[in-house]
Structure formats: structure tokens, C-alpha cells
Scaffold this motif. Structure first.
Motif, PDB file in Angstrom:
ATOM      1  N   HIS A  30     -57.135 -42.353 -42.206  1.00 24.30           N
ATOM      2  CA  HIS A  30     -57.527 -40.941 -42.115  1.00 24.30           C
ATOM      3  C   HIS A  30     -56.432 -40.146 -41.386  1.00 24.30           C
ATOM      4  O   HIS A  30     -56.033 -39.067 -41.827  1.00 24.30           O
ATOM      5  N   PHE A  31     -55.935 -40.684 -40.278  1.00 17.32           N
ATOM      6  CA  PHE A  31     -54.885 -40.004 -39.519  1.00 17.32           C
ATOM      7  C   PHE A  31     -53.580 -39.950 -40.309  1.00 17.32           C
ATOM      8  O   PHE A  31     -52.849 -38.958 -40.240  1.00 17.32           O
ATOM      9  N   ILE A  32     -53.285 -40.999 -41.066  1.00 19.71           N
ATOM     10  CA  ILE A  32     -52.084 -41.011 -41.900  1.00 19.71           C
ATOM     11  C   ILE A  32     -52.185 -39.929 -42.977  1.00 19.71           C
ATOM     12  O   ILE A  32     -51.230 -39.193 -43.220  1.00 19.71           O
ATOM     13  N   LYS A  33     -53.348 -39.806 -43.600  1.00 22.99           N
ATOM     14  CA  LYS A  33     -53.532 -38.777 -44.626  1.00 22.99           C
ATOM     15  C   LYS A  33     -53.332 -37.389 -44.034  1.00 22.99           C
ATOM     16  O   LYS A  33     -52.671 -36.539 -44.642  1.00 22.99           O
ATOM     17  N   GLU A  34     -53.859 -37.149 -42.849  1.00 21.30           N
ATOM     18  CA  GLU A  34     -53.676 -35.841 -42.222  1.00 21.30           C
ATOM     19  C   GLU A  34     -52.208 -35.597 -41.873  1.00 21.30           C
ATOM     20  O   GLU A  34     -51.720 -34.467 -41.962  1.00 21.30           O
ATOM     21  N   ALA A  35     -51.495 -36.644 -41.471  1.00 19.83           N
ATOM     22  CA  ALA A  35     -50.059 -36.502 -41.194  1.00 19.83           C
ATOM     23  C   ALA A  35     -49.301 -36.184 -42.485  1.00 19.83           C
ATOM     24  O   ALA A  35     -48.366 -35.379 -42.482  1.00 19.83           O
ATOM     25  N   TRP A  36     -49.715 -36.803 -43.607  1.00 25.70           N
ATOM     26  CA  TRP A  36     -49.104 -36.486 -44.912  1.00 25.70           C
ATOM     27  C   TRP A  36     -49.312 -35.009 -45.241  1.00 25.70           C
ATOM     28  O   TRP A  36     -48.404 -34.328 -45.706  1.00 25.70           O
ATOM     29  N   ASP A  37     -50.539 -34.533 -45.021  1.00 25.58           N
ATOM     30  CA  ASP A  37     -50.851 -33.129 -45.311  1.00 25.58           C
ATOM     31  C   ASP A  37     -49.981 -32.195 -44.463  1.00 25.58           C
ATOM     32  O   ASP A  37     -49.468 -31.190 -44.963  1.00 25.58           O
ATOM     33  N   ALA A  38     -49.814 -32.529 -43.191  1.00 25.30           N
ATOM     34  CA  ALA A  38     -48.986 -31.704 -42.300  1.00 25.30           C
ATOM     35  C   ALA A  38     -47.532 -31.711 -42.763  1.00 25.30           C
ATOM     36  O   ALA A  38     -46.883 -30.663 -42.815  1.00 25.30           O
ATOM     37  N   GLU A  39     -47.030 -32.884 -43.118  1.00 21.17           N
ATOM     38  CA  GLU A  39     -45.638 -32.991 -43.565  1.00 21.17           C
ATOM     39  C   GLU A  39     -45.432 -32.182 -44.849  1.00 21.17           C
ATOM     40  O   GLU A  39     -44.441 -31.468 -44.994  1.00 21.17           O
ATOM     41  N   ALA A  40     -46.382 -32.263 -45.770  1.00 25.18           N
ATOM     42  CA  ALA A  40     -46.277 -31.508 -47.020  1.00 25.18           C
ATOM     43  C   ALA A  40     -46.290 -30.002 -46.751  1.00 25.18           C
ATOM     44  O   ALA A  40     -45.526 -29.250 -47.361  1.00 25.18           O
TER      45      ALA A  40
END
Length: 176
Positions: A30-40
Motif C-alpha cells: 500500500h505504501f509502495i503504491k502511494e509512493a508510485w503515485d507521488a513519483e508519477a
């Protein structure tokens, strides 16, 4: 807040069982997905999100032979140190005049790092203790953009944090 919700779901309040540590890696995902969203989001905003500064970030590469040779305390110290550095770098972005959407990603990332630290505490993983000497840490790198900083964040979670959580001793108690 997110961690509290996750804890409530997995612990099922009202049952007489004691609070169990979080060993399910779906929390980390879940935290990795949110980090992906932030990076995008940071990559998409390009020029509007540029800050003329370098950020210190943890190294994300893992030499598996070296990692396996470390004891759990050394691994935990490396992960906690990296989380501390990521938190410092991402927190430095709060003062920048970002859009509301980008600011929400920055705030969420800081909150997620705090939640990961709480997960580590729940697994009896030692907290970060800053070194007393002011020497340069060999496990750090410089990055020159916000997008690159969030890419490091993703890779750090997918690499060292994942390895530490997947092998946490408390998650393997009673498993043969």
C-alpha cells in the motif's frame, strides 16, 4: 490514520485476542503504491515542481551477500537510517510552494514513513539512533530532482524495507 485503520481491520476489535504485529506485506505494498503515485505526480508536473537543490537520499541497491551477512539489528539500523534521511528530504519539500495536489502527495509520503516506522516498532525492530560522529554516511547518495527523490523512495521501500519486513523474526515465530 491509515495505520490505525489497517490495525483495526487486521485486529478485529472486540475479539479477545491480543494485538498481533503486522507481518502481512500488503501493508508495505500500500505504501509502495502511494509512493508510485507521488513519483508519477512529481514527474508529470515537470518544470513547475523543480527545486534548485540536491537531496540526500539512501542508497537503494542491495548486495544480497552483504545483506544476509548482517544481523537483524544492522539491517534494521540501515533501514531506519534510510527512512530518517528520506523523511528529512521529503519534509524539506513542505516549505516549497507546490500545488495542493503535490502538497498532498508530500504530506502523504511523510505520513506513510511515520506509519512504516510504527510498523517496525510493532515488530520489535530497533528504532533509528543517529550516529554521534558527524561523518559522511557511505550508504547515502545525492539526487537532483523531486521526481528522482520519490523514485529512490519507491526503490528503498521495494528493496531494503521489504527485505527487513519479510524476514522480521517476530513474523516467523511459531512457523516451522
Amino acid at each position: 490514520m491509515q495505520l490505525l485503520c489497517i490495525l483495526c481491520i487486521w485486529t478485529r476489535p472486540g475479539l479477545s485476542s491480543p494485538l498481533r504485529p503486522i507481518c502481512d506485506l500488503r501493508v508495505l505494498n500500500h505504501f509502495i503504491k502511494e509512493a508510485w503515485d507521488a513519483e508519477a505526480a512529481m514527474r508529470a508536473c515537470q518544470d513547475a515542481c523543480n527545486i534548485a537543490t540536491n537531496f540526500t537520499a539512501p542508497l537503494t541497491r542491495v548486495d544480497f551477500d552483504d545483506w544476509e551477512a548482517m544481523n537483524i539489528e544492522e539491517q534494521a539500523q540501515e533501514v531506519q537510517s534510510g527512512l530518517h534521511v528520506l523523511n528529512e528530504a521529503i519534509s524539506s519539500l513542505q516549505a516549497s510552494n507546490q500545488t495542493d495536489v503535490l502538497q498532498s502527495h508530500i504530506d502523504a509520503s511523510i505520513s506513510n514513513i511515520a506509519s512504516i516506522r510504527q510498523v517496525l516498532r510493532s515488530l520489535s525492530i530497533p528504532e533509528y539512533v543517529p550516529p554521534t560522529s558527524g561523518g559522511e554516511d557511505k550508504e547515502m547518495q545525492k539526487v537532483s530532482s523531486i521526481s528522482e527523490l520519490f523514485q529512490v523512495h519507491i526503490n528503498f521501500l521495494r528493496g531494503k524495507v521489504h527485505l527487513l519486513l519479510a524476514n522480521a523474526p517476530v513474523c516467523h515465530q511459531g512457523v516451522s
